[in-house]
Scaffold this active site. Structure first.
Site, PDB file in Angstrom:
ATOM      1  N   ASP A 111       0.805  -1.231   0.000  1.00  0.00           N
ATOM      2  CA  ASP A 111       0.000   0.000   0.000  1.00  0.00           C
ATOM      3  C   ASP A 111       0.839   1.284   0.000  1.00  0.00           C
ATOM      4  OD1 ASP A 111      -1.913  -1.996   0.536  1.00  0.00           O
ATOM      5  OD2 ASP A 111      -1.934  -1.558   2.677  1.00  0.00           O
ATOM      6  N   GLU A 149     -10.986  -0.631  -3.090  1.00  0.00           N
ATOM      7  CA  GLU A 149     -10.303   0.099  -2.005  1.00  0.00           C
ATOM      8  C   GLU A 149      -9.112   0.867  -2.580  1.00  0.00           C
ATOM      9  OE1 GLU A 149      -9.423  -3.331   0.323  1.00  0.00           O
ATOM     10  OE2 GLU A 149      -7.651  -3.865  -0.848  1.00  0.00           O
TER      11      GLU A 149
END
Ligand code: NAG
Ligand code: NAG
Ligand code: NAG
Ligand code: NAG
Ligand code: NAG
Ligand code: NAG
Ligand code: NAG
Length: 501
Positions: free
Chosen positions: A47, A219
């Site tokens: 991420d 997401e």
């Protein structure tokens, strides 16, 4: 004398960002990929989001471990996108009395001389009553430590079905700050006030949360602006599987609408899988863009075994983004061999080259699985073993590796001190030569070797890329890893590049 004074200032205020900006080379990082190899840093991270503070590039990732172990964030800084410094524990749950675990997906931004790092913590669910959600950390320096300026989550509950995680923060040219966020397949946008630690309102009726969920959204949203257009990127698919991917939308407003244009980053079974959850780097003052993301190496099945990578991101003239190609290169300029696995051979990186000692069959492999390929590398037989009888070169379509001579299945191209280039195959102990060509071989001379393999057609070029020195057909091996090998001589390797034809 001026230089001395500047250095003394740095010594007195040892801020890593200040030091790197003073020492940073003025060269513009204009690469096709991470030319020194992906992953560009070692360790399990995911991420990533990026910032550029005073000439230094920063990457802020999630620490990719079990939720209960995710109590801290590390960061990486670089003056040139080649040499990276790890900064450990820049933000920890110890400084946030409400955060205990699952510290995820940090988003960095600077404003008014302060540095902010937004993150998700505690993995709260829609019906939970526990405290958690999106928090904000504040620091005087990019590398932290980050403290809690509000003592609670900034967003502590689901809104419009969006789990409060995976925020991206963006400041528009007019100074208005926005946060895009959301897990569980819903995305919201909110405004941040100028203090960056409180939410603003979106309209005169007092709305704070606007749902902007694009088609296929899961997401990991990200916002950036280029040439007046707002680009929303996000991840699709499941993060634990191979098909995690990045798509994007374009809009003339930071509030949308965001209509999905295309998927631009996804798995490549020859290179890596699960490629997603990205940040973006724009080299200031240029139209050079990189997509920074995580992916899972081919040989890894554990969900959290994610690594950081970046590749170049190109735009079409109409502003759309071209599909990203995950390139495989390593020029060893970063001084390490992260991403390679060695089997004997005393491999090390020295002076920007991969070096191997004179073993009988040392091999270093990348975690790739190409079938058809164009594989380029520079091979130099070490002048330290000029009288040795042996060879060094490239292996491809390799499986079943064990340490020792010919202990693998696959093909090998070697530059031999006997004055030839050879191509052959190993079958787990035995060696069959498929072709050879004589050439003058001098220890200490760097030879550019290229293998071009298309199904069973195997071509070998040395120096002269117009005419193959070896051209044979063999169908024994269809796919496998790629790397380098020595047999009886010490050697060094450089400028590795493996691509599809
Ligand atoms: C980057 O490199 C390419 C090819 O080497 C060149 O055409 C381009 O002008 C360079 N861009 C910048 C901003 O230096
Ligand atoms: C850059 O450095 C100056 C001087 O140290 C500082 O005031 C400023 O906040 C820094 N800007 C960023 C974006 O880091
Ligand atoms: C920016 O957009 C304008 C049209 O709005 C276009 O003419 C120009 O080519 C674009 N610039 C770049 C670098 O894409
Ligand atoms: C790997 O080794 C196994 C067991 O010896 C063998 O069956 C298999 O064919 C080998 N793989 C290749 C690609 O040769
Ligand atoms: C390789 O050999 C085949 C068969 O002789 C020939 O058809 C082909 O053109 C050759 N390839 C090159 C690149 O020379
Ligand atoms: C590599 O690719 C081949 C197909 O070319 C496939 O059969 C094999 O399972 C792959 N190996 C790995 C380790 O992914
Ligand atoms: C090979 O890599 C070195 C740096 O490691 C670089 O200076 C050189 O230009 C490269 N050569 C080629 C042909 O790319």
């Amino acid at each position: 004398m001026k230089k001395m004074a500047a250095l003394q200032v740095v010594m007195a205020q040892p801020s890593i960002a200040a030091m790197a900006s003073i020492l940073a080379p003025s060269v513009v990082p204009n690469y096709t990929t991470s030319e020194s190899g992906n992953p560009f840093v070692d360790g399990w991270y995911a991420d990533p989001d990026c910032a550029q503070y005073n000439g230094t590039y920063w990457v802020y990732p999630t620490s990719s471990y079990d939720y209960d172990q995710q109590t801290y964030l590390d960061a990486f800084s670089s003056p040139d996108l080649v040499h990276w410094t790890r900064h450990a524990d820049i933000l920890t749950t110890a400084n946030f009395n409400w955060a205990t675990r699952a510290v995820w997906a940090p988003a960095p931004i600077a404003r008014n001389g302060k540095y902010y790092l937004y993150f998700g913590a505690n993995d709260i669910q829609e019906t939970d009553t526990i405290v958690g959600g999106i928090g904000v950390g504040m620091s005087d320096r990019p590398e932290g430590p980050y403290f809690d300026p509000i003592g609670e989550p900034l967003i502590g509950a689901y809104r419009n079905g969006a789990q409060p995680i995976d925020q991206a923060v963006f400041i528009d040219d007019d100074g208005q700050a926005y946060m895009y966020y959301g897990g569980h397949s819903h995305a919201n946008v909110v405004k941040l006030n100028e203090d960056m630690i409180s939410l603003g309102i979106l309209d005169s009726s007092g709305t704070q949360f606007k749902e902007i969920t694009p088609t296929n959204y899961v997401e990991g949203p990200l916002m950036f602006k280029r040439n007046g257009t707002y680009y929303l990127m996000w991840s699709e698919g499941g993060w634990g599987g191979p098909d995690y991917a990045v798509s994007y939308a374009m809009s003339s407003s930071p509030l949308g609408p965001f209509d999905r244009v295309a998927k631009i980053l996804q798995q490549d079974p020859a290179v890596a899988v699960g490629s997603g959850h990205n940040g973006v780097i724009n080299v200031p003052g240029t139209d050079i863009w990189y997509i920074v993301y995580h992916r899972r190496p081919l040989s890894e099945t554990e969900e959290n075994h994610r690594v950081l990578a970046y590749d170049r991101m190109y735009f079409n003239v109409d502003g759309t983004i071209r599909p990203v190609v995950m390139l495989v290169k390593d020029n060893f300029e970063d001084g390490n061999m992260v991403g390679w696995t060695d089997y004997g051979g005393c491999f090390a990186v020295s002076n920007g080259e991969l070096t191997a000692g004179p073993s009988l069959g040392g091999m270093a492999l990348l975690d790739t699985n190409f079938t058809d390929l164009v594989y380029d590398a520079d091979v130099t037989i070490s002048p330290l073993s000029p009288s040795a009888d042996g060879n060094a070169g490239l292996v491809f379509r390799v499986t079943n590796v064990t340490v020792g001579a010919d202990g693998y299945n696959g093909y090998y191209v070697g530059i031999a001190t006997a004055g030839q280039v050879i191509l052959g195959k190993a079958d787990g102990g035995g060696w069959t030569q498929l072709g050879s060509a004589s050439m003058s071989v001098t220890a200490g001379t760097q030879y550019h070797v290229r293998v071009r393999a298309m199904e069973s057609e195997l071509l070998v070029y040395v120096e002269d890329m117009a005419w193959p020195k070896i051209n044979v057909t063999d169908a024994s091996y269809q796919g496998g890893q790629d790397g380098v090998r020595v047999h009886g001589v010490a050697a060094s390797f450089d400028n590795v590049s493996i691509a599809k034809p």
